[in-house]
Design an enzyme around this catalytic site. Structure first.
Site, PDB file in Angstrom:
ATOM      1  N   ASP A  93       2.206  -9.321 -16.028  1.00 39.68           N
ATOM      2  CA  ASP A  93       3.693  -9.230 -16.035  1.00 39.68           C
ATOM      3  C   ASP A  93       4.347  -8.769 -14.957  1.00 39.68           C
ATOM      4  O   ASP A  93       4.080  -7.524 -14.813  1.00 39.68           O
ATOM      5  CB  ASP A  93       4.274  -8.472 -17.337  1.00 39.68           C
ATOM      6  CG  ASP A  93       5.784  -8.762 -17.967  1.00 39.68           C
ATOM      7  OD1 ASP A  93       6.365  -9.350 -17.267  1.00 39.68           O
ATOM      8  OD2 ASP A  93       6.244  -8.423 -18.962  1.00 39.68           O
ATOM      9  N   ASP A  96      -2.949  -8.610 -12.317  1.00 33.59           N
ATOM     10  CA  ASP A  96      -2.065  -8.202 -13.138  1.00 33.59           C
ATOM     11  C   ASP A  96      -1.280  -9.389 -13.784  1.00 33.59           C
ATOM     12  O   ASP A  96      -1.255 -10.378 -13.224  1.00 33.59           O
ATOM     13  CB  ASP A  96      -1.170  -7.214 -12.410  1.00 33.59           C
ATOM     14  CG  ASP A  96      -0.029  -6.711 -13.417  1.00 33.59           C
ATOM     15  OD1 ASP A  96      -0.069  -6.141 -14.561  1.00 33.59           O
ATOM     16  OD2 ASP A  96       1.280  -7.014 -12.902  1.00 33.59           O
ATOM     17  N   ASP A 102       2.156  -6.068  -8.782  1.00 28.94           N
ATOM     18  CA  ASP A 102       3.595  -5.942  -8.398  1.00 28.94           C
ATOM     19  C   ASP A 102       3.882  -4.479  -8.329  1.00 28.94           C
ATOM     20  O   ASP A 102       4.950  -4.463  -7.793  1.00 28.94           O
ATOM     21  CB  ASP A 102       4.382  -6.821  -9.107  1.00 28.94           C
ATOM     22  CG  ASP A 102       4.516  -6.440 -10.627  1.00 28.94           C
ATOM     23  OD1 ASP A 102       5.807  -5.912 -10.949  1.00 28.94           O
ATOM     24  OD2 ASP A 102       3.683  -6.241 -11.186  1.00 28.94           O
TER      25      ASP A 102
END
Length: 268
Positions: free
Chosen positions: A13, A11, A207
């Site tokens: 951002d 991932d 995240d």
């Protein structure tokens, strides 16, 4: 870390950067994967940028990136439609990344009797676009949503995302879209096809338990959570319970993750 994992879907951002600021260790992580010839792809729900645009953004922050390492929700949406109905007519509510992906897939962009309405983030969305989208969908066009994100981070705070626009279209048309981006496994399966590896040999790094980790689990991948963005040590239990999924590994930051990879006996 499991030896059966041979590649990573990473991932962006919240995992490698916040906005235009690199998260500590992001560049070292990618440099290490490159030095060991460990396959990886950047997998993002962002539908606004082209793969080149994503790579440029990463490079500006000192993170090594090339467009061939990027998988966007726009690319996956275009591939999904083209596999269902090649060369069909599509109406676009979105930005450059989405239009580019659809054209690259050989789809015909039109506002006359589209067979699909494809919607992503559109920062010029207005009442006319809403009206057209609703009418097309109610007349029988398929509805494809690149990603369901309701809010997006920006330099000066949160802004509405593609999912917020989708909420208005869905409320008016009464039709739920086919969702491509995380937490859907469709984007992950697109990335796995690019890697040419089975899901059990790939781990997702992200995240956000609700998107990255849930999408990885649905696709049958391993899952690695970094506490660098949406999911933190403080909300970990609440987020895990709400998402109904537990990551295989949890690391407090990217330095700890890199150490875990270095210490593993992965079959590379």
């Amino acid at each position: 870390m499991r030896a059966k994992w041979k590649a990573f879907l990473i991932d962006l951002d919240g995992t490698l950067y916040h906005g235009s600021h690199r998260i500590p260790g992001a560049d070292e992580l990618i440099h290490y994967l490159q030095s060991k010839n460990i396959p990886y792809l950047f997998v993002t729900n962002n539908s606004s940028r082209t793969p080149q645009g994503v790579a440029d953004h990463l490079q500006e922050m000192g993170i090594p990136a090339e467009p061939e390492h990027v998988c966007t929700s726009s690319q996956a949406a275009a591939f999904y439609i083209a596999s269902q109905r090649p060369n069909c007519r599509v109406a676009v509510i979105g930005e450059e990344g989405l239009t580019h992906a659809l054209e690259q897939a050989g789809l015909k962009i039109t506002e006359e009797r589209p067979e699909y309405v494809v919607q992503g983030i559109d920062r010029h969305f207005n009442y006319d676009k809403l009206t057209h989208a609703v009418r097309w969908i109610m007349e029988g066009a398929g509805y494809i949503l690149t990603n369901p994100d309701l809010l997006l981070p920006s330099e000066d705070g949160l802004t509405p995302g593609a999912g917020t626009i989708a909420a208005s279209i869905q409320a008016a048309a009464g039709i739920k879209p086919i969702v491509i981006g995380k937490p859907s496994e469709i984007l992950m399966n697109f990335a796995l096809e690019k890697l040419s590896l089975p899901s059990e040999n790939v781990a997702v790094i992200g995240d956000n338990i609700h998107t990255d980790i849930l999408a990885g689990a649905r696709a049958g991948c391993g899952t690695i959570l970094t506490l660098t963005g949406i999911t933190t040590h403080a909300n970990l239990v609440v987020h895990s319970s709400a998402a109904g999924v537990q990551p295989d590994y949890i690391y407090k930051d990217l330095e700890a993750l890199l150490q875990g990879i270095r210490n593993s006996d992965m079959e590379l």
